[in-house]
Motif scaffolding. Structure first.
Motif, PDB file in Angstrom:
ATOM      1  N   SER A 123       0.854  -1.162   0.084  1.00 48.88           N
ATOM      2  CA  SER A 123       0.063  -0.005   0.059  1.00 48.88           C
ATOM      3  C   SER A 123       1.000   1.281  -0.099  1.00 48.88           C
ATOM      4  O   SER A 123       2.220   1.390   0.643  1.00 48.88           O
ATOM      5  CB  SER A 123      -0.951  -0.080   1.046  1.00 48.88           C
ATOM      6  OG  SER A 123      -0.321   0.031   2.383  1.00 48.88           O
ATOM      7  N   GLU A 125       0.675   5.536   0.574  1.00 49.06           N
ATOM      8  CA  GLU A 125      -0.319   6.645   1.150  1.00 49.06           C
ATOM      9  C   GLU A 125       0.404   8.008   0.634  1.00 49.06           C
ATOM     10  O   GLU A 125       1.480   8.229   0.887  1.00 49.06           O
ATOM     11  CB  GLU A 125      -0.199   6.678   2.543  1.00 49.06           C
ATOM     12  CG  GLU A 125      -1.157   7.465   3.293  1.00 49.06           C
ATOM     13  CD  GLU A 125      -1.263   7.648   4.738  1.00 49.06           C
ATOM     14  OE1 GLU A 125      -1.356   8.673   5.429  1.00 49.06           O
ATOM     15  OE2 GLU A 125      -1.106   6.577   5.275  1.00 49.06           O
ATOM     16  N   SER A 134       4.895   3.938   2.250  1.00 45.44           N
ATOM     17  CA  SER A 134       4.505   2.663   1.789  1.00 45.44           C
ATOM     18  C   SER A 134       4.506   1.776   2.920  1.00 45.44           C
ATOM     19  O   SER A 134       5.115   1.926   3.964  1.00 45.44           O
ATOM     20  CB  SER A 134       5.173   2.261   0.504  1.00 45.44           C
ATOM     21  OG  SER A 134       6.420   1.903   0.996  1.00 45.44           O
TER      22      SER A 134
END
Length: 149
Positions: A123, A125, A134
């Motif tokens: 992921s 951000e 991440s």
């Protein structure tokens, strides 16, 4: 009393492997750049069985537990580094797990687990005006062999 021998966060490494050109060539390991925090979790799966008291069947049973599996999960978070973003994405996109090493280095020894991991989640951000961060989580795929160097 002697103080505990400890280590620092930079001495915990998550390394991903690149297989050699042929099966005989060794795997080359490298730590993708960007993590500022890492986590290692070792899990033992247990099955429970009620164990009766043979002399007093009305006595409340104790639970016996049997180990049935071992698992490792690894995670890291930090900045999303250009140098490693494709490494993480390639591993996440792969249908196969990737070769990996997890190292914890102490002054007198290094504990190393070697095996395969799946990149479970990746992921990123992206808050406006700030650096993109991440986080990555990985799960073991089969045995992670522990050695001490």
């Amino acid at each position: 009393m002697a103080p505990a021998t400890t280590t620092k966060g930079g001495k915990v490494r998550i390394l991903l492997g690149t297989p050699g050109a042929t099966p005989e060539d060794p795997i080359t390991y490298g730590a993708p750049c960007g993590f500022t925090s890492k986590s290692l979790t070792l899990t033992k799966g247990l099955e429970e069985t009620q164990v009766p008291d043979c002399l007093d069947p009305d006595k409340v049973d104790w639970i016996g537990r049997d180990a049935v599996s071992l698992s490792m999960s690894v995670s890291g978070e930090g900045v999303l580094a250009s140098e490693s973003v494709e490494t993480w994405l390639d591993a996440w996109e792969s249908i196969d797990s990737v070769p990996a090493k997890i190292e914890i280095e102490f002054p007198a020894k290094t504990i190393v687990w070697t095996g395969n991991l799946h990149v479970e989640t990746f992921s990123a951000e992206a808050p406006n005006g700030r650096r993109v961060t991440s986080s990555v989580s990985l799960q073991s795929d089969g045995e992670m062999v522990r050695t001490v160097e």
